[in-house]
Design an enzyme around this catalytic site. Sequence first.
Site, PDB file in Angstrom:
ATOM      1  N   GLY A  74       0.910  -1.154   0.133  1.00 24.63           N
ATOM      2  CA  GLY A  74      -0.009  -0.153   0.045  1.00 24.63           C
ATOM      3  C   GLY A  74       0.876   1.259   0.042  1.00 24.63           C
ATOM      4  N   ARG A  75       0.367   2.289   0.641  1.00 26.41           N
ATOM      5  CA  ARG A  75       1.256   3.658   0.354  1.00 26.41           C
ATOM      6  C   ARG A  75       2.559   3.293   1.370  1.00 26.41           C
ATOM      7  NH1 ARG A  75      -4.601   5.720   1.382  1.00 26.41           N
ATOM      8  NH2 ARG A  75      -4.089   4.190   2.935  1.00 26.41           N
ATOM      9  N   ILE A  76       2.188   2.879   2.497  1.00 27.56           N
ATOM     10  CA  ILE A  76       3.558   2.915   3.583  1.00 27.56           C
ATOM     11  C   ILE A  76       4.435   1.853   2.726  1.00 27.56           C
ATOM     12  CG2 ILE A  76       4.478   2.499   5.765  1.00 27.56           C
ATOM     13  CD1 ILE A  76       1.452   3.784   6.897  1.00 27.56           C
ATOM     14  N   SER A 124       1.097  -9.157  -1.641  1.00 27.38           N
ATOM     15  CA  SER A 124       0.083  -7.937  -1.386  1.00 27.38           C
ATOM     16  C   SER A 124      -1.351  -8.642  -2.012  1.00 27.38           C
ATOM     17  CB  SER A 124       0.186  -6.346  -2.030  1.00 27.38           C
ATOM     18  OG  SER A 124      -0.126  -5.493  -1.563  1.00 27.38           O
ATOM     19  N   ARG A 125      -2.292  -8.279  -1.334  1.00 27.89           N
ATOM     20  CA  ARG A 125      -3.540  -8.735  -1.997  1.00 27.89           C
ATOM     21  C   ARG A 125      -3.833  -8.260  -3.216  1.00 27.89           C
ATOM     22  NH1 ARG A 125      -8.495  -6.706   1.850  1.00 27.89           N
ATOM     23  NH2 ARG A 125      -7.186  -4.868   1.279  1.00 27.89           N
ATOM     24  N   THR A 126      -3.353  -7.093  -3.771  1.00 30.75           N
ATOM     25  CA  THR A 126      -3.801  -6.743  -5.057  1.00 30.75           C
ATOM     26  C   THR A 126      -2.354  -6.566  -5.688  1.00 30.75           C
ATOM     27  OG1 THR A 126      -5.347  -5.115  -4.055  1.00 30.75           O
ATOM     28  CG2 THR A 126      -4.606  -4.804  -6.574  1.00 30.75           C
ATOM     29  N   ARG A 170       0.925  -2.911  13.183  1.00 33.50           N
ATOM     30  CA  ARG A 170       0.127  -3.233  14.170  1.00 33.50           C
ATOM     31  C   ARG A 170       0.476  -4.206  15.107  1.00 33.50           C
ATOM     32  NH1 ARG A 170      -1.293   1.345  13.848  1.00 33.50           N
ATOM     33  NH2 ARG A 170      -3.294   2.151  13.829  1.00 33.50           N
ATOM     34  N   GLU A 226      -0.286  -2.987  23.685  1.00 33.25           N
ATOM     35  CA  GLU A 226       0.282  -1.434  23.716  1.00 33.25           C
ATOM     36  C   GLU A 226      -0.524  -0.757  24.897  1.00 33.25           C
ATOM     37  OE1 GLU A 226       1.267  -0.449  19.504  1.00 33.25           O
ATOM     38  OE2 GLU A 226       0.667   1.408  20.297  1.00 33.25           O
ATOM     39  N   HIS A 280       5.839   3.488  19.404  1.00 32.52           N
ATOM     40  CA  HIS A 280       4.718   3.934  18.409  1.00 32.52           C
ATOM     41  C   HIS A 280       4.744   5.418  17.976  1.00 32.52           C
ATOM     42  CE1 HIS A 280       0.412   2.652  16.743  1.00 32.52           C
ATOM     43  NE2 HIS A 280       1.072   3.532  15.796  1.00 32.52           N
ATOM     44  N   ILE A 281       5.903   5.522  17.383  1.00 34.31           N
ATOM     45  CA  ILE A 281       6.038   7.112  16.854  1.00 34.31           C
ATOM     46  C   ILE A 281       6.347   6.992  15.383  1.00 34.31           C
ATOM     47  CG2 ILE A 281       7.325   7.741  18.846  1.00 34.31           C
ATOM     48  CD1 ILE A 281       9.968   7.360  17.375  1.00 34.31           C
TER      49      ILE A 281
END
Length: 321
Positions: free
Chosen positions: A154-156, A175-177, A236, A265, A283-284
């Site tokens: 994806g984007r990241i 990736s799924r796509t 995550r 977390e 988580h930064i």
Amino acid sequence: MKPKVILTQYYQDEPIAQLRRDFELVIVEGSGKSIAQVVKENPDAQALIPFLSEKIGKDIIDLGKNLKIIANYAVGYNNIDVAYAKERHIWVTNTPDILTPATADIAMALILSVSRRIIESDQFLREGKFNGWGANLMVGKALNGATLGIIGMGRIGLATALRAIGFEMNIVYYSRTRRQDLEQQYHFTYMPFLDLVSASDIVSLHIPSSPQVKHLFNKEVFDLMKKDAIFINVARGDLMDEAYLAEKLEKNELFGAGLDVYELEPKVHEKLLQLKNVVLLPHIGSATDKSRLGMAQMTIDNVKQALAGQTPQNIVAEFKM
Ligand code: GLV
Ligand code: GLV
């Protein structure tokens, strides 16, 4: 009368001032009350802006009798019961794109920190142990020529891969796509998930969390990784079995790991805290001035659009179906 908006925690002053100009703003942080209490006491509130660490379930959604939108201050929105919000005709929005560079930077920072033992080296020096140059001192892993396995293009995921190209890494992805455009443009190689895990020198996670992918990295999958591979998670915590990862790192069955997120977390598995071959960040991923201001602005824009009766610009995928 200005419409009422509930913000769960403070973000920067400028966006807060902006919210106060257009809305009656109620802030949960510092009130000594829970989010549920504040929502209950303000049934006329039309918008709720929560942070990713806050669970917004049925209970809170039901208390928000007049809610039109829940504008999450994060790209991930696994903290919100989206299906239920949708049933109640309450928009859910997130903050994509704006935090992509910052998060990809953190993935790259973790890759560099783990492969070159940056944190360990810094601690070594501060402990007064640096007594001279050594051929075997803090030898790490080369990135040039190494294979980076991106899970989730994806984007990241893409932004991380593009950074890694600068370090002369080979990029494989699952990736799924399938992204044949990217395969052609950047020479990325698509691989089935398990093949990627066993072929990669570095595995980096870039998919959203959902019940279907909880513990995607379980014992079986972790055990497919090369013995000197590096595991990176800026997505995550529940995507991985953190206890098993700790066990593997302790037994040196991986070269190392770099984590920005955790299963429970802000709790971090105790064993991880004792290990030198893992770099642990609080988580930064999105924590740059530019990214956080942009995220705040997006929550405000989404709220304004929803309260004006428009479809907000950043509705999450479930609302597009
Ligand atoms: C950060 O983890 C985010 O989802 O924004
Ligand atoms: C995931 O949501 C991403 O922005 O890549």
